[in-house]
Design an enzyme around this catalytic site. Structure first.
Site, short mmCIF file in Angstrom:
data_model
loop_
_atom_site.label_atom_id
_atom_site.label_comp_id
_atom_site.label_asym_id
_atom_site.label_seq_id
_atom_site.Cartn_x
_atom_site.Cartn_y
_atom_site.Cartn_z
CE LYS A 37 -0.17 0.26 5.21
NZ LYS A 37 -0.04 1.49 5.21
CE LYS A 66 4.16 -3.24 9.31
NZ LYS A 66 3.94 -4.14 10.29
CG ASP A 67 5.28 4.07 9.58
OD1 ASP A 67 5.25 3.04 9.68
OD2 ASP A 67 5.36 4.81 10.14
NE ARG A 68 -3.31 8.74 4.92
CZ ARG A 68 -4.75 8.59 5.04
NH1 ARG A 68 -5.37 7.58 6.25
NH2 ARG A 68 -5.10 9.23 3.81
#
Length: 389
Positions: A37, A66-68
């Site tokens: 993503k 997880k980080d955006r």
């Protein structure tokens, strides 16, 4: 925040790859799925998967968030009685649509790929760690000198294992924790804090106006919560409309804040240190020298201390001091509130040593780093140590 002038300028500047604990097989009870993503949070991607592929959210297993604002790869498990195959989705005119591919460096979206099968579902923490490739920009001369000095410190002493800012997404205002309201039985205050922090709102209680004002920016479950208030539900019953993983974030945020304070006070009590700005005007303290690294690297710090007793006398006094400062009551430990058990005890390592730490590229203005960290440790906390910003 100064750190974010240096990192995450573009999603490709912050690449995260989950190191899985499971190996895909040719048969099993669950699909083992890779989720790649960009510019999307894990929870948002999961909600889209659930809605568009008709898979209940509770059936999708994952090991961590997880980080955006990054390009990330992680793994999911889905029971084989649901249909899942290679697919990509991206946001088009504010609507999620299925597409053939996603340009991860430029577009907001994600892709799913079935890698095989596994026998068990993933749960939070079911990973070996995370591998990072991070590009630091605006890497000026004075910062380079500081960076290389701190790099040697990290190689010798590791870095303090603080919880990073991702842990505090539910904190809208300094020291305004939703959980504190819940522990006092103030569900109305908890909801107000959740939506507005400490900001004053003259239409709180006018649920129709609240819905109309906030609706465009709300998640579906948040709309459901306000609709519940409009139907006459109590604040406590409306609060329970929030998904459990969201409610648990309130507990994680407060306990993580307290744990960070224990570690910060401990470092300041024992070692030469520098304070570095953190979110909400909080500070993190980083040691500049350690004389007992063999002891420190084995040290584990408790979350509450009501089940595990600290052996370290300095740490024992600090935990007591911090809990008194924030008026922590013993009856809060392991309390059931809002459909969850909160203020639980546990242990977390005080320091962590990154593995595979190396410089991949450098120019006059940038430097690219690669390293891996164990589950629950934060790359941004390491970067704050290296850059001291």
């Amino acid at each position: 925040m100064k750190l974010y002038n240096k990192i995450k300028r573009e999603p490709k500047d912050f690449i995260v790859e989950e190191i899985p604990i499971l190996e895909p097989k040719e048969e099993g009870k669950y699909y083992f799925v890779k989720l790649k993503k960009s510019n999307v949070s894990t929870l948002e991607a999961l909600r889209v998967i659930s809605r568009l592929l008709k898979i209940p959210l509770k059936e999708v297993g994952f090991a961590g968030l997880k980080d955006r604002y990054a390009i990330t790869e992680q793994y999911l498990t889905v029971p084989i009685n649901y249909q899942i195959e290679k697919k990509c989705f991206k946001l088009v005119n504010n609507r999620w649509e299925e597409v053939n591919s996603v340009n991860f460096e430029k577009e907001m979206g994600f892709c799913l790929e079935v890698l095989g099968y596994v026998e068990k579902s993933l749960s939070l923490g079911d990973l070996k760690g995370n591998r990072f490739i991070i590009t630091v920009k605006n890497f000026e001369k004075n910062m380079r000198e500081r960076f290389y000095k701190n790099l040697e410190l990290v190689k010798s002493y590791g870095f303090p294992n603080y919880f990073g800012e991702q842990r505090f997404g539910s904190v809208k205002s300094r020291d305004d924790f939703v959980l504190r309201y819940l522990l006092k039985g103030d569900f109305d205050g908890a909801l107000r804090s959740y939506f507005f922090g400490k900001s004053s709102v003259d239409y709180w209680g006018d649920w129709r106006k609240l819905y109309k004002t906030l609706s465009p920016a709300l998640e579906e479950y948040e709309k459901d919560l306000i609709r519940g208030l409009m139907r006459g539900l109590t604040a406590e019953k409306a609060f329970r409309i929030l998904p459990k993983n969201v409610r648990l974030m309130f507990n994680f945020a407060f306990q993580s804040f307290l744990w960070n304070e224990y570690l910060r006070e401990y470092i300041e009590a024992k070692y030469p240190f520098e304070r570095v700005p953190f979110i909400n005007n909080w500070k993190l303290s980083y040691y500049t020298q350690v004389y007992d690294i063999d002891y420190l690297r084995k040290l584990e710090i408790l979350y509450t201390g009501h089940q595990f007793s600290p052996v370290d006398e300095t740490l024992k006094k600090i935990i007591k001091k911090v809990q008194q400062k924030y008026e922590i009551k013993k009856e809060w430990f392991d309390k059931e509130v809002g459909g969850m058990r909160v203020m639980t005890d546990g242990l977390r390592k005080a320091v962590v040593f990154p593995e595979e730490l190396k410089i991949l590229e450098k120019t006059k203005r940038t430097i690219k780093l690669k390293f891996s960290l164990p589950p629950g440790s934060y790359a941004t906390v390491l970067l704050r140590f290296l850059l001291k910003v």
